[in-house]
Motif scaffolding. Structure first.
Motif, short mmCIF file in Angstrom:
data_model
loop_
_atom_site.label_atom_id
_atom_site.label_comp_id
_atom_site.label_asym_id
_atom_site.label_seq_id
_atom_site.Cartn_x
_atom_site.Cartn_y
_atom_site.Cartn_z
N THR A 176 0.84 -1.20 0.00
CA THR A 176 0.00 0.00 0.00
C THR A 176 0.87 1.25 0.00
O THR A 176 0.60 2.23 -0.72
CB THR A 176 -0.93 0.02 1.22
N THR A 177 1.94 1.23 0.80
CA THR A 177 2.85 2.38 0.86
C THR A 177 3.54 2.61 -0.47
O THR A 177 3.72 3.77 -0.89
CB THR A 177 3.90 2.15 1.96
N ALA A 178 3.93 1.54 -1.14
CA ALA A 178 4.70 1.67 -2.39
C ALA A 178 3.83 1.94 -3.61
O ALA A 178 4.31 2.50 -4.61
CB ALA A 178 5.53 0.41 -2.62
N ASN A 179 2.56 1.56 -3.56
CA ASN A 179 1.68 1.75 -4.72
C ASN A 179 1.09 3.16 -4.72
O ASN A 179 -0.11 3.37 -4.49
CB ASN A 179 0.57 0.69 -4.72
N VAL A 180 1.95 4.14 -5.00
CA VAL A 180 1.48 5.52 -5.09
C VAL A 180 0.78 5.74 -6.43
O VAL A 180 1.09 5.09 -7.42
CB VAL A 180 2.66 6.50 -4.92
N GLY A 181 -0.18 6.64 -6.42
CA GLY A 181 -0.87 6.97 -7.65
C GLY A 181 -1.88 5.95 -8.11
O GLY A 181 -2.30 5.95 -9.27
N GLY A 182 -2.27 5.03 -7.20
CA GLY A 182 -3.33 4.09 -7.54
C GLY A 182 -2.90 2.81 -8.22
O GLY A 182 -3.75 2.05 -8.71
N THR A 184 -1.39 -1.12 -8.45
CA THR A 184 -1.76 -2.30 -7.65
C THR A 184 -0.71 -3.40 -7.78
O THR A 184 -1.04 -4.58 -7.82
CB THR A 184 -3.13 -2.83 -8.08
N TYR A 185 0.56 -3.05 -7.83
CA TYR A 185 1.61 -4.04 -7.96
C TYR A 185 1.74 -4.89 -6.70
O TYR A 185 1.50 -4.41 -5.58
CB TYR A 185 2.96 -3.37 -8.22
N GLY A 186 2.15 -6.14 -6.87
CA GLY A 186 2.52 -6.98 -5.75
C GLY A 186 3.94 -6.66 -5.30
O GLY A 186 4.70 -5.99 -6.00
N PHE A 187 4.31 -7.17 -4.12
CA PHE A 187 5.62 -6.86 -3.56
C PHE A 187 6.74 -7.26 -4.50
O PHE A 187 7.68 -6.50 -4.74
CB PHE A 187 5.78 -7.58 -2.21
N ASP A 188 6.65 -8.46 -5.08
CA ASP A 188 7.72 -8.94 -5.95
C ASP A 188 7.70 -8.25 -7.31
O ASP A 188 8.68 -8.32 -8.05
CB ASP A 188 7.65 -10.46 -6.13
N GLU A 189 6.62 -7.57 -7.64
CA GLU A 189 6.58 -6.75 -8.86
C GLU A 189 7.19 -5.37 -8.61
O GLU A 189 7.73 -4.74 -9.52
CB GLU A 189 5.14 -6.59 -9.35
N LEU A 190 7.12 -4.90 -7.37
CA LEU A 190 7.66 -3.61 -7.01
C LEU A 190 9.17 -3.66 -6.79
O LEU A 190 9.90 -2.76 -7.22
CB LEU A 190 7.00 -3.10 -5.72
N TYR A 191 9.64 -4.70 -6.11
CA TYR A 191 11.03 -4.76 -5.66
C TYR A 191 11.80 -5.92 -6.28
O TYR A 191 11.22 -6.94 -6.65
CB TYR A 191 11.06 -4.89 -4.13
N VAL A 192 13.10 -5.77 -6.36
CA VAL A 192 13.98 -6.82 -6.87
C VAL A 192 14.06 -7.92 -5.82
O VAL A 192 14.68 -7.76 -4.76
CB VAL A 192 15.38 -6.26 -7.17
N CYS A 193 13.40 -9.04 -6.08
CA CYS A 193 13.38 -10.18 -5.16
C CYS A 193 12.81 -11.38 -5.90
O CYS A 193 12.39 -11.27 -7.06
CB CYS A 193 12.53 -9.87 -3.92
N ASP A 194 12.78 -12.52 -5.25
CA ASP A 194 12.25 -13.75 -5.85
C ASP A 194 11.42 -14.47 -4.80
O ASP A 194 11.98 -15.05 -3.86
CB ASP A 194 13.39 -14.64 -6.34
N PHE A 284 8.20 1.64 6.32
CA PHE A 284 7.68 0.80 5.23
C PHE A 284 8.07 1.32 3.85
O PHE A 284 7.77 0.68 2.85
CB PHE A 284 6.16 0.71 5.35
N SER A 285 8.73 2.45 3.78
CA SER A 285 9.06 3.06 2.50
C SER A 285 10.39 2.55 1.95
O SER A 285 11.15 1.87 2.63
CB SER A 285 9.12 4.59 2.66
N TYR A 286 10.65 2.93 0.72
CA TYR A 286 11.93 2.68 0.04
C TYR A 286 12.96 3.64 0.62
O TYR A 286 12.69 4.82 0.82
CB TYR A 286 11.71 2.95 -1.45
N HIS A 287 14.19 3.14 0.90
CA HIS A 287 15.14 3.93 1.67
C HIS A 287 16.44 4.28 0.96
O HIS A 287 17.42 4.65 1.62
CB HIS A 287 15.43 3.23 3.00
#
Length: 426
Positions: A176-182, A184-194, A284-287
């Motif tokens: 929710t914190t990372a999906n600014v502007g409406g 709806t990405y999932g966590f693994d779609e937002l951040y580099v991870c597997d 919870f934000s990107y740092h």
């Protein structure tokens, strides 16, 4: 063990107040710390020696706890730490555990500030946490905790339990914190991870905390237009100040910035009368930090500061340390907390020199600069990062630079990193 201390928070009743949540959390933390048979870590043995061998520091610590009790005599304080020895036992527990997810924005990721919260606003608490010897000792304690949070042992909280950072509650908050502007990405779609490998591929708590966005998630706004200033940190607007002074009363209310105290001695005089924008990052934000303009790194350095100091002893209207996302002492921290300073000589003739200040709030003591003096960077390139918790930052413009279009102060949603922060008018 962590689930014993924090597990109740996964199912807490919604009617609980913030104070009640903290009281239950701290009571369980103190109980677990008292139950532990581990000897004090060597760094805390050193801390104990400092307190007990220095009459001034011993008096301040003991009177800090006493004053906290005296200022709220009708409130139950049985869950609070009562003295220095108990404080050291709780710190001993904290620095050997990664912070679990807590369904409370004021406690998530910052257990030490939760421990000290009711004692910090006292007169002795104010004196303790601006004391140079105490802060030098706290830095050693925080460095030890930082080493643990960078180790493989710290991944124990990266699971799907109610207190795990991949559980439903934490994932909801993170996305929710990372999906600014409406979006709806999932966590693994937002951040580099597997998500198909253990711990999503993060090798430590710190690796999770400093996780990078995927490249397409935060594009640079107007990369070829020098007049557009990019947002340096994923953050909520806190303050905008113009005509800033070399020295001002940063320790009282009023959002006044003091350039000498922010930058240290020898800062460029061209910032006198200039403009400052400040934003706030929660846990919870990107740092990571990114360059607001293209140009060359003129200077980059860090300044040690205080770690748990707030100006609340001067204004006794409340004993709360946090007031939602708008923490009213962020201007104070811009001059007192550990901070990183970066000056960038912009290519834009109407912009000139731009300053960036990364502020390591409360126990978040590590501000890492990842660029070097003389290096050329493009707008949006990474320049550094925070480690271990919520933080704040400032972007500064010289006097005479006509910069407008900042986001509205009080906005509840983050302004995207590398997105448009402001425009310099020719």
């Amino acid at each position: 063990m962590i689930s014993t201390v924090f597990g109740f928070l996964g199912q807490r009743p919604s009617r609980q107040t913030t104070d009640e949540i903290r009281a239950t959390w701290l009571a369980n933390l103190v109980k677990e710390a008292n139950r532990s048979k581990n000897e004090l870590h060597p760094v805390l043995q050193e801390f104990q020696h400092l307190i007990e061998s220095n009459s001034r520091i011993y008096m301040l610590f003991q009177s800090m706890w006493d004053q906290a009790q005296e200022e709220a005599p009708n409130l139950s304080r049985s869950h609070e730490v009562q003295d220095c020895r108990q404080m050291l036992r709780v710190l001993n527990y904290i620095i050997t555990h990664a912070p679990p997810y807590i369904d409370n924005d004021n406690l998530a990721g910052v257990p030490m500030i939760g421990l000290f919260q009711y004692a910090i606003p006292t007169i002795s608490g104010y004196a303790v946490f601006i004391d140079p010897e105490v802060n030098a000792m706290l830095k050693k304690v925080l460095d030890v905790w930082g080493q643990f949070l960078s180790s493989s042992e710290s991944v124990s909280v990266l699971d799907t339990s109610p207190t795990g950072w991949f559980g439903d509650g934490a994932m909801r908050k993170l996305t929710t914190t990372a999906n600014v502007g409406g979006t709806t990405y999932g966590f693994d779609e937002l951040y580099v991870c597997d998500r198909n490998v253990p711990y999503y591929g993060f090798r430590s708590w710190d690796a999770f905390f400093t996780r990078p966005f995927r490249e397409n998630i935060r594009p640079v706004d107007s990369p070829d237009d020098d007049s557009v200033i990019a947002n340096a940190c994923e953050s909520r607007p806190f303050a905008i100040a113009r005509d800033v002074k070399a020295r001002d009363s940063f320790w009282i209310k009023g959002q006044t910035y003091s350039l000498v105290d922010m930058f240290g001695a020898g800062f460029p005089d061209s910032f006198l009368g200039g403009t400052i924008y400040q934003g706030y990052l929660d846990t919870f934000s990107y740092h990571r930090w990114h360059a607001p303009v293209s140009g060359r790194i003129v200077k980059a350095y860090t300044l040690d500061g205080t770690y748990c100091s707030t100006p609340r002893a001067i204004d006794r209207d409340t004993v709360d340390v946090y007031e939602g996302v708008q923490i009213d002492y962020q201007v104070y921290l811009s001059a007192m907390a550990t901070r990183a300073v970066i000056f960038i000589q912009s290519e834009g003739p109407d912009i000139g020199l731009v300053g960036f200040l990364g502020i390591g709030m409360v126990e978040i003591s590590t501000c890492e600069i990842t660029v070097k003096e003389g290096e050329y960077i493009k707008k949006g390139d990474q320049i550094g990062m925070f480690h271990y918790g919520g933080s704040s930052h400032c972007v500064m413009f010289q006097r005479g630079v006509n910069v407008t279009g900042f986001p509205e102060v009080g906005r509840r949603e983050n302004v995207p990193v590398r997105g448009r922060l402001a425009v310099v008018n020719r």
